[in-house]
Design a protein around this motif. Structure first.
Motif, PDB file in Angstrom:
ATOM      1  N   TYR B  45       0.814  -1.208   0.000  1.00  0.00           N
ATOM      2  CA  TYR B  45       0.000   0.000   0.000  1.00  0.00           C
ATOM      3  C   TYR B  45       0.852   1.265   0.000  1.00  0.00           C
ATOM      4  O   TYR B  45       0.418   2.331  -0.418  1.00  0.00           O
ATOM      5  CB  TYR B  45      -0.972  -0.012   1.178  1.00  0.00           C
ATOM      6  N   GLU B  46       2.071   1.109   0.443  1.00  0.00           N
ATOM      7  CA  GLU B  46       3.023   2.199   0.388  1.00  0.00           C
ATOM      8  C   GLU B  46       3.383   2.467  -1.072  1.00  0.00           C
ATOM      9  O   GLU B  46       3.444   3.611  -1.519  1.00  0.00           O
ATOM     10  CB  GLU B  46       4.268   1.764   1.166  1.00  0.00           C
ATOM     11  N   ILE B  47       3.598   1.392  -1.808  1.00  0.00           N
ATOM     12  CA  ILE B  47       3.876   1.515  -3.236  1.00  0.00           C
ATOM     13  C   ILE B  47       2.672   2.142  -3.928  1.00  0.00           C
ATOM     14  O   ILE B  47       2.801   3.081  -4.698  1.00  0.00           O
ATOM     15  CB  ILE B  47       4.135   0.120  -3.846  1.00  0.00           C
ATOM     16  N   LEU B  48       1.529   1.618  -3.577  1.00  0.00           N
ATOM     17  CA  LEU B  48       0.287   2.115  -4.146  1.00  0.00           C
ATOM     18  C   LEU B  48       0.183   3.623  -3.987  1.00  0.00           C
ATOM     19  O   LEU B  48      -0.181   4.348  -4.912  1.00  0.00           O
ATOM     20  CB  LEU B  48      -0.885   1.423  -3.440  1.00  0.00           C
ATOM     21  N   GLY B  49       0.544   4.104  -2.818  1.00  0.00           N
ATOM     22  CA  GLY B  49       0.466   5.526  -2.535  1.00  0.00           C
ATOM     23  C   GLY B  49       1.369   6.362  -3.425  1.00  0.00           C
ATOM     24  O   GLY B  49       1.124   7.548  -3.629  1.00  0.00           O
ATOM     25  N   GLN B  50       2.410   5.744  -3.961  1.00  0.00           N
ATOM     26  CA  GLN B  50       3.358   6.489  -4.788  1.00  0.00           C
ATOM     27  C   GLN B  50       3.109   6.298  -6.274  1.00  0.00           C
ATOM     28  O   GLN B  50       3.904   6.716  -7.100  1.00  0.00           O
ATOM     29  CB  GLN B  50       4.784   6.045  -4.454  1.00  0.00           C
ATOM     30  N   LEU B  51       2.005   5.681  -6.589  1.00  0.00           N
ATOM     31  CA  LEU B  51       1.723   5.369  -7.993  1.00  0.00           C
ATOM     32  C   LEU B  51       0.729   6.323  -8.635  1.00  0.00           C
ATOM     33  O   LEU B  51      -0.021   5.929  -9.503  1.00  0.00           O
ATOM     34  CB  LEU B  51       1.173   3.946  -8.114  1.00  0.00           C
ATOM     35  N   ALA B  55      -3.928   7.849 -14.162  1.00  0.00           N
ATOM     36  CA  ALA B  55      -5.051   7.023 -13.729  1.00  0.00           C
ATOM     37  C   ALA B  55      -4.881   6.660 -12.252  1.00  0.00           C
ATOM     38  O   ALA B  55      -3.771   6.693 -11.713  1.00  0.00           O
ATOM     39  CB  ALA B  55      -5.114   5.750 -14.573  1.00  0.00           C
ATOM     40  N   THR B  56      -5.963   6.368 -11.618  1.00  0.00           N
ATOM     41  CA  THR B  56      -5.875   5.933 -10.230  1.00  0.00           C
ATOM     42  C   THR B  56      -5.399   4.484 -10.210  1.00  0.00           C
ATOM     43  O   THR B  56      -5.543   3.754 -11.182  1.00  0.00           O
ATOM     44  CB  THR B  56      -7.258   5.990  -9.563  1.00  0.00           C
ATOM     45  N   ALA B  57      -4.827   4.105  -9.121  1.00  0.00           N
ATOM     46  CA  ALA B  57      -4.378   2.724  -8.999  1.00  0.00           C
ATOM     47  C   ALA B  57      -5.067   2.089  -7.802  1.00  0.00           C
ATOM     48  O   ALA B  57      -5.272   2.716  -6.784  1.00  0.00           O
ATOM     49  CB  ALA B  57      -2.864   2.676  -8.829  1.00  0.00           C
ATOM     50  N   ALA B  58      -5.442   0.844  -7.956  1.00  0.00           N
ATOM     51  CA  ALA B  58      -6.114   0.121  -6.890  1.00  0.00           C
ATOM     52  C   ALA B  58      -5.197  -1.011  -6.423  1.00  0.00           C
ATOM     53  O   ALA B  58      -4.215  -1.333  -7.110  1.00  0.00           O
ATOM     54  CB  ALA B  58      -7.433  -0.429  -7.399  1.00  0.00           C
ATOM     55  N   PRO B  59      -5.500  -1.592  -5.271  1.00  0.00           N
ATOM     56  CA  PRO B  59      -4.621  -2.652  -4.753  1.00  0.00           C
ATOM     57  C   PRO B  59      -4.247  -3.709  -5.777  1.00  0.00           C
ATOM     58  O   PRO B  59      -3.062  -4.039  -5.897  1.00  0.00           O
ATOM     59  CB  PRO B  59      -5.436  -3.236  -3.601  1.00  0.00           C
ATOM     60  N   PRO B  60      -5.180  -4.251  -6.545  1.00  0.00           N
ATOM     61  CA  PRO B  60      -4.793  -5.329  -7.458  1.00  0.00           C
ATOM     62  C   PRO B  60      -3.695  -4.914  -8.426  1.00  0.00           C
ATOM     63  O   PRO B  60      -2.879  -5.750  -8.826  1.00  0.00           O
ATOM     64  CB  PRO B  60      -6.093  -5.646  -8.211  1.00  0.00           C
ATOM     65  N   THR B  61      -3.680  -3.668  -8.814  1.00  0.00           N
ATOM     66  CA  THR B  61      -2.637  -3.182  -9.710  1.00  0.00           C
ATOM     67  C   THR B  61      -1.260  -3.474  -9.134  1.00  0.00           C
ATOM     68  O   THR B  61      -0.386  -4.039  -9.800  1.00  0.00           O
ATOM     69  CB  THR B  61      -2.793  -1.658  -9.897  1.00  0.00           C
TER      70      THR B  61
END
Lengths: 151, 151
Positions: B45-51, B55-61
DNA sequence: CATTTTTCGAAACATTATAACAGTTGTGCG
DNA sequence: CGCACAACTGTTATAATGTTTCGAAAAATG
């Protein structure tokens, strides 16, 4: 764990808690019993589901009991499975290794001083001070390997 | 991981993916970059926050990218931390051991054939067939041990 | 028996991970 | 090229695991 072994484990826990001056409450005893009865590792919420004990039980109830049992060395946590198993020799502190069968789900607890020592020295060579080693091997147990060959 | 090492890692990944006939997409490259840039293990989720990439990114990404990188051996997952780190030598498959400093949070990746072999033979003695060994040691690194003594 | 410590109940919340399905992009082949 | 297929991505929702907090009850202590 069969009935006999279970009773022995509970007794051992009783004695050890008395020796250590900590309280082996009904709650903790019940959780230990549930973990030990299982053939395989059990998740915290699985335990929770089996704790209909008059009062309702919430997650912290189980986690508190598990924390206690972990501290006392009566159960182990398998990090790769997010699950818990009863310890097969809680009398003395020890660094264990776990063999986790991906097929049947059963877990064997090893206690190889060779492995533990080898890892400890490898770590210390780099100046690292080990506190808690986690060693879990995913694979296939003897039984399941055997079965697979037959089919 | 410094800038130079990072670029090398990304190049290596490029080459290996080409060799293996798998696609090293922009998404995967970006996730690998984020993991490698970090000084310490990073959570999904830390990675997710920096993505924030248009487009938005969701956990599965993130999890999909991580799964790919794990399969290819470009990153490792630390089970005890639920976090990921870049692999320091992705060229060849290997069984690693991780030394995790509880103080500074940094992780050192060992690749001791002695440890791996020792564990493998201990497991095989019981008829067990190892697939994926997980070896993570929590403790204190040399630097932090040193600092602690000073204070 | 009052005090202090430990344990337990309860509600809410935080974190990590997956399922399911639709859309989009790249790849190979006629 | 352009079609068909597979692989990758976006999106929403949800599952599974673990924690924080606060207060009440129970047990040990003096």
């Amino acid at each position: 764990m069969d009935e006999e072994t279970l009773q022995a484990a509970l007794n051992t826990a009783d004695v050890l808690c008395a020796q250590r001056g900590v309280r082996f409450t009904a709650q903790r005893r019940r959780v230990l019993e549930l973990v030990c009865r299982a053939e395989r590792p059990v998740g915290a919420y699985e335990i929770l589901g089996q704790l209909h004990t008059g009062a309702t039980a919430a997650p912290p109830t189980v986690y508190r009991a598990l924390d206690f049992l972990l501290e006392q060395g009566f159960v182990h946590k398998l990090e790769t499975l997010h699950a818990f198993i009863g310890c097969t020799h809680p009398e003395h502190p020890h660094a264990s290794q776990f063999l986790i069968c991906a097929d049947c789900g059963r877990v064997k607890e090893l206690e190889s001083e060779a492995v533990a020592g080898c890892l400890r020295s490898a770590a210390q060579e780099t100046g690292f001070h080990p506190k808690r080693p986690v060693i879990e091997v995913l694979g296939t147990c003897a039984q399941c390997t055997h079965k697979a060959k037959k089919v």
